[in-house]
Design an enzyme around this catalytic site. Structure first.
Site, mmCIF file in Angstrom:
data_model
loop_
_atom_site.group_PDB
_atom_site.id
_atom_site.type_symbol
_atom_site.label_atom_id
_atom_site.label_comp_id
_atom_site.label_asym_id
_atom_site.label_seq_id
_atom_site.Cartn_x
_atom_site.Cartn_y
_atom_site.Cartn_z
ATOM 1 N N ARG A 93 -6.354 -6.508 4.633
ATOM 2 C CA ARG A 93 -5.258 -6.395 5.582
ATOM 3 C C ARG A 93 -4.564 -7.751 5.727
ATOM 4 N NH1 ARG A 93 -5.154 -1.766 4.927
ATOM 5 N NH2 ARG A 93 -5.147 -0.061 6.444
ATOM 6 N N HIS B 237 1.022 -2.978 -1.442
ATOM 7 C CA HIS B 237 0.027 -2.249 -0.648
ATOM 8 C C HIS B 237 -0.297 -0.888 -1.281
ATOM 9 C CE1 HIS B 237 -1.606 -1.789 3.728
ATOM 10 N NE2 HIS B 237 -2.434 -1.289 2.836
ATOM 11 N N ASP C 102 -20.980 -11.758 5.669
ATOM 12 C CA ASP C 102 -20.747 -10.751 6.698
ATOM 13 C C ASP C 102 -21.867 -10.907 7.720
ATOM 14 O OD1 ASP C 102 -20.541 -8.454 8.312
ATOM 15 O OD2 ASP C 102 -19.601 -7.327 6.698
ATOM 16 N N GLU D 158 5.450 -5.702 6.386
ATOM 17 C CA GLU D 158 5.684 -4.847 5.221
ATOM 18 C C GLU D 158 6.879 -3.940 5.467
ATOM 19 O OE1 GLU D 158 2.071 -2.750 4.301
ATOM 20 O OE2 GLU D 158 0.957 -4.582 3.866
#
Length: 346
Positions: free
Chosen positions: A265, A313, A203, A294
């Site tokens: 995601r 999900h 990150d 989705e």
């Protein structure tokens, strides 16, 4: 003057739970109108794959129906209801919106700011739930839990899963790469430590906590994480920089027997590239919880691959998530009514 609050919940974030939390936080019974959307029994609009209402992402309900539910309310508390630019223009009384999500993807934030509408969200509400789910996903995929379950349900006793060339490795001997060190990623790291595995974090916008650095967690470049990890788990937010960053080139950098986990995601991942990598055996397997479209199409190629575990999900779905989100939204409502600044402004 009476303040009117419109609450638009659904079958997960129940409007009654919002109302109870608001009444408790404000120590009063404000004028509240409760409405319930049919999610998740009916899917939301998913604006990542195609243009949504004025570019909104992940919302449910038409503009007309939402406007009718909000009516003359001064405040809105919601989970999924959309607010587009054109809708803001038809809601002159609306001054405050609380969205029980990690990001206000169902709100046109530019329009809200232009009109002086305060928007708050509930960051980290499902961090614990998703982190726990991620550990379950890693174990299900790396230890053949999904393979054994699928086979046994079909009447096939997969004794071969005990073979040395098919059985899974233990986390204690693996390197796990965590991409994204936010509310969820940090919790995943904390849980992984109990298994004794080596943990890498990628990150570029953070530094490791003192505790993680002391415990041997390493902050590395993404390229190194992909090359050295036996499991790569994604926890980054969707931005212009991260959209599609796990493409064919990134997957090619991973070990040939590595496992990819995505509970973040769908748009982070190039699914065509992943299908190709799994199909030719470059990766051992994948566990996918979120998708670019989705619900997924019935003829989606990944549904047919034997080395993939898929869930609809649901990583953030826990009763603790509901309580945290409702309590955070209620506190924001109390603060607004009391003239105090918000805790989590968007």
């Amino acid at each position: 003057m009476t303040v009117r609050i419109a609450i638009i919940g659904d079958n997960f974030m129940l409007p009654e739970i919002f109302a109870d939390a608001i009444a408790t936080a404000s120590r009063a019974a404000p004028d509240m109108a409760l409405h319930r959307l049919p999610w998740p029994d009916e899917p939301m609009e998913h604006g990542y794959a195609m243009q949504g209402m004025d570019g909104l992402k992940e919302y449910q309900g038409s503009a007309e129906a939402t406007l009718a539910m909000i009516g003359e309310a001064d405040l809105l508390v919601t989970h999924l209801a959309p607010l587009s630019r054109s809708m803001f223009g038809q809601l002159p009384k609306l001054k405050f919106v609380a969205v029980s999500r990690g990001g206000p993807v169902n709100i046109d934030m530019a329009a809200a700011r232009e009109r002086g509408v305060v928007v708050v969200n509930t960051p980290g509400r499902n961090a614990s739930a998703v982190a726990e789910f991620t550990l379950g996903a890693i174990l299900a995929e790396t230890r053949n839990i999904s393979r054994g379950h699928d086979a046994l349900r079909g009447g096939d006793w997969r004794g071969d899963l005990y073979r040395a060339d098919t059985t899974g490795r233990e986390l204690s001997e693996m390197t796990v790469g965590v991409v994204g060190y936010g509310a969820i990623g940090t919790r995943v790291v904390k849980l992984l430590k109990a298994f004794g595995c080596r943990v890498l974090v990628a990150d570029p916008y953070v530094q490791l906590s003192y505790q993680d650095a002391r415990d041997g967690v390493e902050l590395v470049a993404l390229e190194r994480l992909l090359a050295e990890s036996d499991v790569v788990t994604l926890h980054a937010r969707v931005t212009e920089e991260t959209t599609g960053f796990m493409d064919a080139a990134a997957l090619a950098r991973m070990k040939s027997d590595a496992t990819l986990i995505n509970t973040a995601r769908g748009p982070l991942l190039d699914y065509d590239a992943l299908t190709e990598a799994l199909g030719r055996g470059h990766l051992r397997g994948a566990m996918l919880e979120t998708f670019a479209v989705e619900p997924v199409p019935d003829d989606w190629p990944l549904l047919k691959l034997p080395n993939v575990t898929l869930t609809p999900h649901i990583a953030g779905a826990s009763l603790k998530t509901v309580k945290i989100a409702a309590d955070q939204a209620a506190e924001e409502v109390r603060r607004y009514l009391a003239g105090e600044p918000p805790v989590n402004p968007c």
